[in-house]
Motif scaffolding. Structure first.
Motif, PDB file in Angstrom:
ATOM      1  N   ALA A 112       0.771  -1.198  -0.096  1.00  0.00           N
ATOM      2  CA  ALA A 112       0.027  -0.191  -0.017  1.00  0.00           C
ATOM      3  C   ALA A 112       0.711   1.404  -0.094  1.00  0.00           C
ATOM      4  O   ALA A 112       1.970   1.290   0.893  1.00  0.00           O
ATOM      5  CB  ALA A 112      -0.906   0.099   1.218  1.00  0.00           C
ATOM      6  N   LEU A 113       0.557   2.277  -0.883  1.00  0.00           N
ATOM      7  CA  LEU A 113       1.400   3.275  -0.955  1.00  0.00           C
ATOM      8  C   LEU A 113       0.582   4.657  -0.616  1.00  0.00           C
ATOM      9  O   LEU A 113      -0.692   4.726  -0.988  1.00  0.00           O
ATOM     10  CB  LEU A 113       1.754   3.638  -2.453  1.00  0.00           C
ATOM     11  N   ARG A 114       1.263   5.431   0.366  1.00  0.00           N
ATOM     12  CA  ARG A 114       0.386   6.488   1.004  1.00  0.00           C
ATOM     13  C   ARG A 114       1.218   7.907   1.126  1.00  0.00           C
ATOM     14  O   ARG A 114       2.354   7.696   0.694  1.00  0.00           O
ATOM     15  CB  ARG A 114       0.115   6.245   2.653  1.00  0.00           C
ATOM     16  N   ASP A 115       0.589   8.769   0.879  1.00  0.00           N
ATOM     17  CA  ASP A 115       1.371  10.114   0.811  1.00  0.00           C
ATOM     18  C   ASP A 115       1.500  10.466   2.326  1.00  0.00           C
ATOM     19  O   ASP A 115       1.723   9.790   3.093  1.00  0.00           O
ATOM     20  CB  ASP A 115       0.403  11.223   0.080  1.00  0.00           C
ATOM     21  N   HIS A 116       2.155  11.755   2.228  1.00  0.00           N
ATOM     22  CA  HIS A 116       2.805  12.434   3.573  1.00  0.00           C
ATOM     23  C   HIS A 116       1.502  12.794   4.429  1.00  0.00           C
ATOM     24  O   HIS A 116       1.802  12.907   5.552  1.00  0.00           O
ATOM     25  CB  HIS A 116       3.708  13.606   3.426  1.00  0.00           C
ATOM     26  N   HIS A 117       0.000  12.861   4.112  1.00  0.00           N
ATOM     27  CA  HIS A 117      -0.748  12.946   4.961  1.00  0.00           C
ATOM     28  C   HIS A 117      -1.310  11.582   5.605  1.00  0.00           C
ATOM     29  O   HIS A 117      -2.253  11.626   6.347  1.00  0.00           O
ATOM     30  CB  HIS A 117      -1.971  13.665   4.131  1.00  0.00           C
ATOM     31  N   GLY A 118      -0.807  10.334   4.931  1.00  0.00           N
ATOM     32  CA  GLY A 118      -1.131   9.035   5.380  1.00  0.00           C
ATOM     33  C   GLY A 118      -2.530   8.706   4.482  1.00  0.00           C
ATOM     34  O   GLY A 118      -3.060   7.813   4.569  1.00  0.00           O
ATOM     35  N   GLN A 119      -2.827   9.657   3.272  1.00  0.00           N
ATOM     36  CA  GLN A 119      -3.759   9.176   2.457  1.00  0.00           C
ATOM     37  C   GLN A 119      -3.405   8.110   1.526  1.00  0.00           C
ATOM     38  O   GLN A 119      -2.298   8.190   0.810  1.00  0.00           O
ATOM     39  CB  GLN A 119      -4.196  10.626   1.944  1.00  0.00           C
ATOM     40  N   PHE A 120      -4.189   7.022   1.354  1.00  0.00           N
ATOM     41  CA  PHE A 120      -4.065   5.980   0.410  1.00  0.00           C
ATOM     42  C   PHE A 120      -3.864   6.607  -1.040  1.00  0.00           C
ATOM     43  O   PHE A 120      -4.880   7.185  -1.390  1.00  0.00           O
ATOM     44  CB  PHE A 120      -5.308   4.837   0.576  1.00  0.00           C
ATOM     45  N   ILE A 121      -2.823   5.934  -1.707  1.00  0.00           N
ATOM     46  CA  ILE A 121      -2.608   6.585  -2.984  1.00  0.00           C
ATOM     47  C   ILE A 121      -3.065   5.324  -3.991  1.00  0.00           C
ATOM     48  O   ILE A 121      -3.707   5.332  -4.934  1.00  0.00           O
ATOM     49  CB  ILE A 121      -1.379   6.896  -3.272  1.00  0.00           C
ATOM     50  N   ALA A 122      -2.354   4.074  -3.764  1.00  0.00           N
ATOM     51  CA  ALA A 122      -2.585   2.974  -4.475  1.00  0.00           C
ATOM     52  C   ALA A 122      -2.306   1.744  -3.623  1.00  0.00           C
ATOM     53  O   ALA A 122      -1.574   1.899  -2.911  1.00  0.00           O
ATOM     54  CB  ALA A 122      -1.762   3.119  -5.700  1.00  0.00           C
ATOM     55  N   GLY A 123      -2.734   0.510  -4.106  1.00  0.00           N
ATOM     56  CA  GLY A 123      -2.632  -0.700  -3.627  1.00  0.00           C
ATOM     57  C   GLY A 123      -2.247  -1.771  -4.781  1.00  0.00           C
ATOM     58  O   GLY A 123      -2.678  -1.717  -5.705  1.00  0.00           O
ATOM     59  N   LYS A 124      -1.533  -2.790  -4.193  1.00  0.00           N
ATOM     60  CA  LYS A 124      -1.273  -4.074  -5.413  1.00  0.00           C
ATOM     61  C   LYS A 124      -0.714  -5.161  -4.641  1.00  0.00           C
ATOM     62  O   LYS A 124      -0.282  -5.179  -3.368  1.00  0.00           O
ATOM     63  CB  LYS A 124       0.106  -3.755  -5.987  1.00  0.00           C
ATOM     64  N   THR A 125      -1.342  -6.273  -5.264  1.00  0.00           N
ATOM     65  CA  THR A 125      -0.909  -7.749  -4.567  1.00  0.00           C
ATOM     66  C   THR A 125      -0.418  -8.262  -5.639  1.00  0.00           C
ATOM     67  O   THR A 125      -0.673  -8.269  -6.847  1.00  0.00           O
ATOM     68  CB  THR A 125      -2.176  -8.428  -4.118  1.00  0.00           C
ATOM     69  N   LEU A 126       0.481  -9.232  -5.214  1.00  0.00           N
ATOM     70  CA  LEU A 126       1.152 -10.344  -6.115  1.00  0.00           C
ATOM     71  C   LEU A 126       1.119 -11.699  -5.811  1.00  0.00           C
ATOM     72  O   LEU A 126       1.210 -11.873  -4.691  1.00  0.00           O
ATOM     73  CB  LEU A 126       2.578  -9.772  -6.380  1.00  0.00           C
ATOM     74  N   LYS A 127       0.824 -12.663  -6.718  1.00  0.00           N
ATOM     75  CA  LYS A 127       1.000 -14.086  -6.694  1.00  0.00           C
ATOM     76  C   LYS A 127       2.193 -14.493  -7.282  1.00  0.00           C
ATOM     77  O   LYS A 127       2.255 -14.423  -8.411  1.00  0.00           O
ATOM     78  CB  LYS A 127      -0.147 -14.809  -6.823  1.00  0.00           C
ATOM     79  N   ILE A 128       3.353 -14.996  -6.337  1.00  0.00           N
ATOM     80  CA  ILE A 128       4.453 -15.054  -7.211  1.00  0.00           C
ATOM     81  C   ILE A 128       4.625 -16.680  -7.018  1.00  0.00           C
ATOM     82  O   ILE A 128       4.961 -17.107  -5.894  1.00  0.00           O
ATOM     83  CB  ILE A 128       5.766 -14.367  -6.569  1.00  0.00           C
ATOM     84  N   GLU A 144      10.154  -5.363  -4.884  1.00  0.00           N
ATOM     85  CA  GLU A 144       8.772  -5.321  -5.651  1.00  0.00           C
ATOM     86  C   GLU A 144       7.914  -3.888  -5.465  1.00  0.00           C
ATOM     87  O   GLU A 144       7.647  -3.312  -6.330  1.00  0.00           O
ATOM     88  CB  GLU A 144       7.753  -6.524  -5.789  1.00  0.00           C
ATOM     89  N   ALA A 145       8.093  -3.728  -4.080  1.00  0.00           N
ATOM     90  CA  ALA A 145       7.126  -2.731  -3.874  1.00  0.00           C
ATOM     91  C   ALA A 145       8.107  -1.178  -4.104  1.00  0.00           C
ATOM     92  O   ALA A 145       7.661  -0.195  -4.396  1.00  0.00           O
ATOM     93  CB  ALA A 145       6.971  -2.636  -2.178  1.00  0.00           C
ATOM     94  N   LEU A 146       9.381  -1.333  -3.997  1.00  0.00           N
ATOM     95  CA  LEU A 146      10.006   0.001  -4.405  1.00  0.00           C
ATOM     96  C   LEU A 146       9.967   0.261  -5.731  1.00  0.00           C
ATOM     97  O   LEU A 146       9.873   1.307  -6.135  1.00  0.00           O
ATOM     98  CB  LEU A 146      11.595  -0.325  -3.949  1.00  0.00           C
ATOM     99  N   ALA A 147      10.330  -1.076  -6.737  1.00  0.00           N
ATOM    100  CA  ALA A 147       9.932  -0.829  -8.071  1.00  0.00           C
ATOM    101  C   ALA A 147       8.510  -0.281  -8.246  1.00  0.00           C
ATOM    102  O   ALA A 147       8.445   0.861  -9.141  1.00  0.00           O
ATOM    103  CB  ALA A 147      10.468  -1.948  -9.026  1.00  0.00           C
ATOM    104  N   TRP A 148       7.799  -0.568  -7.812  1.00  0.00           N
ATOM    105  CA  TRP A 148       6.199  -0.432  -7.866  1.00  0.00           C
ATOM    106  C   TRP A 148       6.087   1.159  -7.670  1.00  0.00           C
ATOM    107  O   TRP A 148       5.359   2.066  -8.301  1.00  0.00           O
ATOM    108  CB  TRP A 148       5.352  -1.209  -7.217  1.00  0.00           C
ATOM    109  N   ALA A 149       6.619   1.521  -6.316  1.00  0.00           N
ATOM    110  CA  ALA A 149       6.472   2.833  -5.860  1.00  0.00           C
ATOM    111  C   ALA A 149       7.240   3.936  -6.777  1.00  0.00           C
ATOM    112  O   ALA A 149       6.549   5.137  -6.908  1.00  0.00           O
ATOM    113  CB  ALA A 149       7.055   2.749  -4.542  1.00  0.00           C
ATOM    114  N   ARG A 150       8.261   3.602  -7.272  1.00  0.00           N
ATOM    115  CA  ARG A 150       8.634   4.540  -8.269  1.00  0.00           C
ATOM    116  C   ARG A 150       7.894   4.775  -9.557  1.00  0.00           C
ATOM    117  O   ARG A 150       7.860   5.769 -10.019  1.00  0.00           O
ATOM    118  CB  ARG A 150      10.176   3.963  -8.704  1.00  0.00           C
TER     119      ARG A 150
END
Length: 160
Positions: A112-128, A144-150
């Motif tokens: 889950a990605l959040r901004d500086h207010h703690g507001q949800f921006i996006a989410g993602k799930t992976l089955k690997i 995976e999260a670092l690449a996705w967040a970028r």
């Protein structure tokens, strides 16, 4: 933003974890069945929903069984002095969790990605595919999260 009413928070805080897990699985089953009916025009028999819910509870219990060595390791990592710090304007925070179920040849990662207010921006799930330890699943999840967040932070979008 609408939050849960006080009575619900009080109720949930007073229930044993076992009951909360069961209640969550049942609510998920109802939601899933509703969506199957509305979006896929499929009726799921109540017995199937019940079996599915019980399976979810059982899998949660198995996933949360912890060995003595894991507990000892956790005790060594005392994080009581760590406190959350508010992010600076423009910073993003990504939370990651990996899940491994013994005997399965795959693992899952959620983020889950959040901004500086703690507001949800996006989410993602992976089955690997692949059998890994929980630690490996968590580390792969972080990569995976670092690449996705970028990708998400660099994508053009309207933030209001």
């Amino acid at each position: 933003m609408e939050y849960a009413p006080d009575w619900l928070v009080t109720f949930l805080a007073s229930e044993p974890l076992k009951d909360l897990v069961t209640m969550s699985a049942i609510l998920w089953g109802i939601w899933y069945t509703r969506n199957k009916r509305i979006f896929d025009d499929q009726n799921v028999p109540p017995a199937v929903v019940r079996t599915w819910c019980l399976k979810q509870v059982e899998e949660w219990q198995q996933a949360n069984k912890r060995s003595v060595s894991t507990r000892a390791h956790d005790d060594m990592l005392d994080n009581s002095d760590k406190k959350w710090k508010k992010l600076r304007e423009g910073q993003l925070k990504v939370n990651v969790d990996g899940a491994v179920v013994e005997g399965r040849n795959f693992f899952s990662v959620g983020m889950a990605l959040r901004d500086h207010h703690g507001q949800f921006i996006a989410g993602k799930t992976l089955k690997i595919a692949g059998g890994v330890s929980v630690m490996e699943a968590e580390l792969i999840g972080i990569l995976e999260a670092l690449a996705w967040a970028r990708e998400v932070s660099e994508a053009p979008h309207d933030r209001k």
